[in-house]
Design an enzyme around this catalytic site. Structure first.
Site, PDB file in Angstrom:
ATOM      1  N   TYR A   1      -1.497  11.185  15.424  1.00  0.00           N
ATOM      2  CA  TYR A   1      -0.573  10.356  14.642  1.00  0.00           C
ATOM      3  C   TYR A   1       0.042   9.282  15.526  1.00  0.00           C
ATOM      4  CZ  TYR A   1       3.265   8.810  11.714  1.00  0.00           C
ATOM      5  OH  TYR A   1       4.131   8.030  10.986  1.00  0.00           O
TER       6      TYR A   1
ATOM      7  N   THR B   1       0.846  -1.195   0.000  1.00  0.00           N
ATOM      8  CA  THR B   1       0.000   0.000   0.000  1.00  0.00           C
ATOM      9  C   THR B   1       0.883   1.247   0.000  1.00  0.00           C
ATOM     10  OG1 THR B   1      -0.187   0.221   2.418  1.00  0.00           O
ATOM     11  CG2 THR B   1      -1.760  -1.254   1.327  1.00  0.00           C
ATOM     12  N   GLY B   2       0.401   2.293  -0.654  1.00  0.00           N
ATOM     13  CA  GLY B   2       1.181   3.529  -0.740  1.00  0.00           C
ATOM     14  C   GLY B   2       2.471   3.342  -1.500  1.00  0.00           C
ATOM     15  N   ALA B   3       2.413   2.577  -2.596  1.00  0.00           N
ATOM     16  CA  ALA B   3       3.632   2.231  -3.335  1.00  0.00           C
ATOM     17  C   ALA B   3       4.025   3.259  -4.377  1.00  0.00           C
ATOM     18  CB  ALA B   3       3.455   0.867  -4.002  1.00  0.00           C
ATOM     19  N   ASN B   4       3.331   4.386  -4.431  1.00  0.00           N
ATOM     20  CA  ASN B   4       3.622   5.390  -5.462  1.00  0.00           C
ATOM     21  C   ASN B   4       4.679   6.409  -5.051  1.00  0.00           C
ATOM     22  OD1 ASN B   4       1.360   6.135  -3.692  1.00  0.00           O
ATOM     23  ND2 ASN B   4       1.448   8.095  -4.754  1.00  0.00           N
ATOM     24  N   SER B   5       5.092   6.411  -3.774  1.00  0.00           N
ATOM     25  CA  SER B   5       6.100   7.378  -3.336  1.00  0.00           C
ATOM     26  C   SER B   5       6.793   6.880  -2.078  1.00  0.00           C
ATOM     27  CB  SER B   5       5.458   8.751  -3.067  1.00  0.00           C
ATOM     28  OG  SER B   5       4.548   8.663  -1.973  1.00  0.00           O
ATOM     29  N   GLY B   6       7.891   7.560  -1.730  1.00  0.00           N
ATOM     30  CA  GLY B   6       8.574   7.308  -0.471  1.00  0.00           C
ATOM     31  C   GLY B   6       9.037   5.874  -0.284  1.00  0.00           C
TER      32      GLY B   6
END
Length: 323
Positions: free
Chosen positions: A204, A47-52
């Site tokens: 957070y 998940t969230g593999a488009n950046s960072g």
């Protein structure tokens, strides 16, 4: 002119000194090297593999010839990231699949999981990496405080809906990205959506503590299934996670310079999740938390059995899994 230069030097030195105190220089990170083909034939969801960290991790898995499912909210950003990592992966690489997933929407999570069940015969590794950090107060599509909703509840539902496929694919692994900032959080069961009072830093930390408690309880429930689950704290990494943090305009160049000196690169930050996804050393290890590819000792509140079970039950009701 000389006075202006002097002032700039003093201010700049002060900012760098402060960053040195807040973010001590980290040890050089040794990049992992696995044989080509280590992940051949394995399907990994990130998940969230488009950046960072997520993008760097997807790139490394692709080099190891995995089938990488990039689960991302922003389709165009995911396509750009996929193009980039494929260009860098070399001729002997795995396969990339892009799937839309918005963790701030439970209906999106359910649609994603339905597609995975239809299209993927197995899941070898699920990496819960995506997150949001210290955003202004807002709510998810389903009315949850955004940080708790995305960082914990979205991944909680995602994992539950994929558990049967993970069990059928055993031995399989679940990797949960948390943060050392969990230390400053508590689970406010009386107001999980922070409707009476919102502190973005606390929320957070609360969500990252929830990640650890989820890992703790999930490991207990998965005992004997062949599915392991471990968490990690990646350290301070240069990513877009901090995009909601307000930095004075004049301080931004100095902050950027400081980040180059004191923060990990995304690739360095991706080493521990890569280790937990690939390493033979992690085979059979479960219910632990790692930092820099080594087991990390957690505070007692992160392994509290009662709090973990209570959060589990409350989360099931919040995402609509409870009877």
């Amino acid at each position: 002119m000389s006075a202006a230069v002097l002032v700039a030097a003093v201010v700049g030195g002060g900012v760098l000194f402060l960053m040195r105190r807040l973010f001590p220089v980290q040890k050089a990170v040794k990049l992992l090297r696995y044989p080509a083909g280590t992940m051949r034939g394995k399907t990994v969801i990130v998940t969230g593999a488009n950046s960072g960290i997520g993008k760097a991790l997807a790139g490394e898995l692709l080099k190891l010839q995995a089938r990488v499912v990039m689960a991302c909210r922003d389709q165009s950003s995911a396509e750009e990231a996929a193009k980039d990592i494929k260009e860098r992966a070399g001729p002997e690489q795995g396969e990339v699949v892009i799937k839309q997933l918005d963790l701030a929407s439970l209906s999106s999570v359910r649609r994603f999981c339905e597609e995975i069940h239809q299209e993927e015969s197995k899941i070898d590794v699920l990496i819960n990496n995506a997150g949001i950090y210290q955003c202004p107060y807002m709510k998810t599509e389903d009315g949850f405080e955004m940080q708790f909703g995305v960082n914990h509840l979205g991944h909680f539902l995602l994992t539950h809906l994929l558990l049967d496929r993970l069990k059928a694919s055993a031995p399989s692994r679940i990797v949960v990205v948390s943060s050392k900032l969990y230390k400053y959080g508590q689970i406010n069961f009386d107001d999980l959506n922070s409707e009476s009072n919102y502190n973005k830093s606390f929320c957070y930390s609360q969500s990252k503590l929830a990640n650890l408690l989820f890992t703790h309880e999930l490991a207990r429930q998965l005992d004997g299934t062949g599915v392991t689950v471990n968490a990690l704290t990646p350290g301070i990494v240069r990513t877009r996670l901090g995009r909601h943090v307000q930095i004075p305009f004049l301080a931004k160049p100095l902050f950027y310079l400081g980040s180059l000196l004191f923060f990990k690169s995304p690739l360095e930050g991706a080493q521990t999740p890569l280790y937990l996804a690939c390493s033979p050393e992690a085979e059979g290890v479960t219910g632990k938390c790692f930092a820099n590819c080594e087991e990390e000792e957690l505070l007692a509140k992160a392994t509290d059995d009662q709090a973990a079970k209570k959060l589990w039950d409350v989360s099931r009701r919040m995402v609509g899994l409870a009877d």
